[in-house]
Write a protein that holds these residues in place. Structure first.
Motif, mmCIF file in Angstrom:
data_model
loop_
_atom_site.group_PDB
_atom_site.id
_atom_site.type_symbol
_atom_site.label_atom_id
_atom_site.label_comp_id
_atom_site.label_asym_id
_atom_site.label_seq_id
_atom_site.Cartn_x
_atom_site.Cartn_y
_atom_site.Cartn_z
ATOM 1 N N THR A 267 0.807 -1.222 0.000
ATOM 2 C CA THR A 267 0.000 0.000 0.000
ATOM 3 C C THR A 267 0.837 1.267 0.000
ATOM 4 O OG1 THR A 267 -0.106 0.023 2.418
ATOM 5 C CG2 THR A 267 -1.819 -1.223 1.248
ATOM 6 N N GLY A 268 2.117 1.146 0.287
ATOM 7 C CA GLY A 268 2.965 2.335 0.400
ATOM 8 C C GLY A 268 2.969 2.924 1.805
ATOM 9 N N GLU A 269 2.163 2.348 2.687
ATOM 10 C CA GLU A 269 2.132 2.801 4.075
ATOM 11 C C GLU A 269 3.217 2.043 4.850
ATOM 12 O OE1 GLU A 269 -0.987 3.264 7.840
ATOM 13 O OE2 GLU A 269 -1.586 2.222 6.001
ATOM 14 N N ASN A 270 4.283 2.748 5.171
ATOM 15 C CA ASN A 270 5.422 2.127 5.845
ATOM 16 C C ASN A 270 5.625 2.722 7.231
ATOM 17 O OD1 ASN A 270 5.882 0.723 3.438
ATOM 18 N ND2 ASN A 270 7.335 2.237 2.685
ATOM 19 N N GLN A 271 6.027 1.882 8.140
ATOM 20 C CA GLN A 271 6.391 2.314 9.479
ATOM 21 C C GLN A 271 7.744 1.708 9.819
ATOM 22 O OE1 GLN A 271 3.202 1.133 12.081
ATOM 23 N NE2 GLN A 271 1.715 2.502 11.139
ATOM 24 N N LYS A 272 8.473 2.384 10.688
ATOM 25 C CA LYS A 272 9.801 1.872 11.013
ATOM 26 C C LYS A 272 10.148 2.134 12.472
ATOM 27 C CE LYS A 272 12.288 6.013 9.399
ATOM 28 N NZ LYS A 272 13.316 6.520 8.468
ATOM 29 N N ASP A 273 11.037 1.320 12.956
ATOM 30 C CA ASP A 273 11.619 1.555 14.275
ATOM 31 C C ASP A 273 13.117 1.322 14.177
ATOM 32 O OD1 ASP A 273 12.316 -1.315 15.383
ATOM 33 O OD2 ASP A 273 10.310 -1.468 14.541
ATOM 34 N N ILE A 274 13.857 2.167 14.873
ATOM 35 C CA ILE A 274 15.316 2.118 14.854
ATOM 36 C C ILE A 274 15.807 1.965 16.285
ATOM 37 C CG2 ILE A 274 17.439 3.328 14.211
ATOM 38 C CD1 ILE A 274 15.822 4.886 12.167
ATOM 39 N N SER A 275 16.722 1.040 16.487
ATOM 40 C CA SER A 275 17.293 0.829 17.816
ATOM 41 C C SER A 275 18.802 0.646 17.703
ATOM 42 C CB SER A 275 16.666 -0.397 18.488
ATOM 43 O OG SER A 275 16.936 -1.567 17.733
ATOM 44 N N VAL A 276 19.476 0.874 18.810
ATOM 45 C CA VAL A 276 20.922 0.700 18.877
ATOM 46 C C VAL A 276 21.232 -0.269 20.003
ATOM 47 C CG1 VAL A 276 23.130 1.807 19.370
ATOM 48 C CG2 VAL A 276 21.472 2.967 17.926
ATOM 49 N N THR A 277 22.029 -1.276 19.698
ATOM 50 C CA THR A 277 22.470 -2.227 20.709
ATOM 51 C C THR A 277 23.876 -1.849 21.135
ATOM 52 O OG1 THR A 277 21.132 -3.970 19.698
ATOM 53 C CG2 THR A 277 22.841 -4.660 21.244
ATOM 54 N N PHE A 278 24.020 -1.518 22.417
ATOM 55 C CA PHE A 278 25.293 -1.038 22.948
ATOM 56 C C PHE A 278 25.680 -1.904 24.134
ATOM 57 C CE2 PHE A 278 27.598 2.033 25.798
ATOM 58 C CZ PHE A 278 28.745 2.127 25.019
ATOM 59 N N PHE A 279 26.797 -2.639 23.977
ATOM 60 C CA PHE A 279 27.251 -3.551 25.025
ATOM 61 C C PHE A 279 26.124 -4.491 25.464
ATOM 62 C CE2 PHE A 279 30.721 -0.380 26.132
ATOM 63 C CZ PHE A 279 31.702 -1.173 25.582
ATOM 64 N N GLY A 280 25.423 -5.036 24.471
ATOM 65 C CA GLY A 280 24.393 -6.024 24.752
ATOM 66 C C GLY A 280 23.056 -5.461 25.179
ATOM 67 N N LYS A 281 22.959 -4.154 25.377
ATOM 68 C CA LYS A 281 21.703 -3.526 25.779
ATOM 69 C C LYS A 281 21.087 -2.818 24.574
ATOM 70 C CE LYS A 281 22.045 -4.672 30.119
ATOM 71 N NZ LYS A 281 21.091 -5.634 30.746
ATOM 72 N N LYS A 282 19.813 -3.014 24.416
ATOM 73 C CA LYS A 282 19.103 -2.436 23.277
ATOM 74 C C LYS A 282 18.396 -1.153 23.697
ATOM 75 C CE LYS A 282 15.877 -3.754 19.594
ATOM 76 N NZ LYS A 282 15.006 -4.842 19.083
ATOM 77 N N PHE A 283 18.633 -0.095 22.945
ATOM 78 C CA PHE A 283 18.028 1.203 23.225
ATOM 79 C C PHE A 283 17.255 1.678 21.993
ATOM 80 C CE2 PHE A 283 21.955 0.846 25.654
ATOM 81 C CZ PHE A 283 21.528 1.152 26.938
ATOM 82 N N GLY A 284 16.001 2.030 22.207
ATOM 83 C CA GLY A 284 15.192 2.551 21.116
ATOM 84 C C GLY A 284 15.626 3.957 20.743
#
Length: 393
Positions: A267-284
């Motif tokens: 449909t062209g309707e896109n959503q996204k999420d970006i996260s960073v994993t730092f020393f095993g911990k995931k941060f949004g």
């Protein structure tokens, strides 16, 4: 001397400037009170300067003052004065402490991963597979059960038959052995060669086994071509038959495309999420995902962050893109169905006739009420030898 310079910097020194006419009196005063003075010099004909430890500053100034010697300037050097200058900037000290703590604790985390033994599979693919079983850059080393990790990795992938993960400092050394792709019938101890298709023999090359057909013979699908039973003077020897048998054959392929079918449409309707994993911990970092997408495909991209194109950081950025789609009924015209059928037929022929010499091709189409059918007959020379195991009991 280097050690003297280091001590002066750590504990601090002060440069005291007095009048040149008071030089002898001041030096005698310092000597009597057992205060060591260094770097004594005349800046010009009016002033004389010397340095003492920062801890002696108050005592020296007090002695000079009581003796009537005027102090024109006092200049401090070293770490105590640097810290004093920034004493109100608490964030700086917190940052330094945090940096020291991170530097100390960094040895407990995986900073880099190297791979060996994966000749056909890229490092990036192996790294993704390790992340899927919970190990990667930033993993907390004391909590990693390497025996369990290796077992879970081998269970989760069909690409490798062996894996070993060893730590050298903060670098994980991953040794791999790719799983050998067994060729069809590779483990047969004894076998015959039979006809895979019906046709007329064009040529034969037999490496082992006994040929039971001759050139130009007509055979049917399943007929014996090369026997694994070799007649000897005293009985039979059973061997594995190997070789190739080329024949003129006619092969038929069909592709049917319905005029009406359900297709997935983005449909062209896109959503996204970006996260960073730092020393095993995931941060949004960012997310605009909500529950508005009922059906969607998720495409994941992981990227190892690199500083200045040289330093691989223990940071992994993960981007998840959710692309919404719907199923819709599409009505194809006759021309559209024909084009799709031709594309599919081209793909099939490219796969099926890769080792065949095509001599003649006949194509016909059948247009029904609900579908378009493309039929292709190929007259070619191809290897019809199919190995069949002889079961030994």
């Amino acid at each position: 001397m280097p050690i003297t310079f280091l001590l002066n910097y750590l504990f601090g020194i002060v440069e005291v400037e007095i009048s040149d006419k008071d030089t002898e009196k001041a030096l005698n005063l310092l000597h009597v009170n057992k205060i060591s003075a260094e770097k004594m010099k005349r800046s010009n004909s009016e002033y004389f300067s010397f340095t003492v430890r920062y801890s002696k500053q108050n005592k020296v100034v007090s002695l000079l003052d009581k003796s009537g010697i005027k102090v024109y300037s006092i200049r401090g050097k070293g770490l105590p004065f640097f810290l004093k200058k920034y004493k109100k900037r608490y964030g700086l000290f917190v940052g330094v402490l945090f940096f020291c703590a991170m530097l100390w604790s960094s040895k407990l985390f995986v900073w880099d991963i190297t791979f060996s033994g994966n000749e056909n599979i890229p490092d990036s693919v192996v790294e993704e597979q390790l992340i899927d079983v919970g190990f990667g850059v930033g993993s907390f080393i004391p909590k990693v059960n390497f025996y369990k990790l290796c077992n879970e990795f081998l269970i989760s992938t069909e690409d490798f038959s062996f894996v070993s993960v060893n730590m050298e400092g903060t670098t994980a050394k991953v040794e791999l052995r790719e799983r050998k792709v067994k060729e069809e019938n590779e483990e047969f101890e004894a076998s015959n060669l039979v006809a895979k298709y019906s046709g007329q023999i064009e040529s034969m090359t037999v490496y082992s086994g006994a040929s039971v057909v001759e050139k130009e013979a007509v055979v049917k699908e399943g007929d014996l071509l090369v026997s694994g039973f070799l007649e000897k003077k005293y009985g039979f020897e059973i061997v594995r038959s190997t070789g190739s048998v080329y024949a003129y054959v006619t092969r038929k392929f069909e592709v049917e495309i319905p005029f009406e079918k359900n297709v997935k449409i983005y449909t062209g309707e896109n959503q996204k999420d970006i996260s960073v994993t730092f020393f095993g911990k995931k941060f949004g970092v960012f997310s605009d995902v909500d529950k508005s997408l009922k059906t969607y495909d998720t495409f994941t991209d992981r990227e190892r962050l690199v500083l200045f194109d040289m330093v691989r950081l223990p940071l992994i950025m993960t981007k998840n893109i959710h692309k919404g789609y719907i199923y819709d009924t599409v009505i194809l015209s006759e021309a559209e169905a024909k084009n799709e059928a031709e594309r599919e037929m081209t793909r099939i022929l490219a796969e099926e006739l890769v080792d065949s010499e095509v001599l003649e091709r006949k194509t016909k189409e059948e247009i029904g009420e609900n579908s378009y059918k493309l039929i292709c007959e190929i007259y070619c020379i191809t290897d019809i030898a199919l190995e069949k195991e002889i079961i030994l009991k």
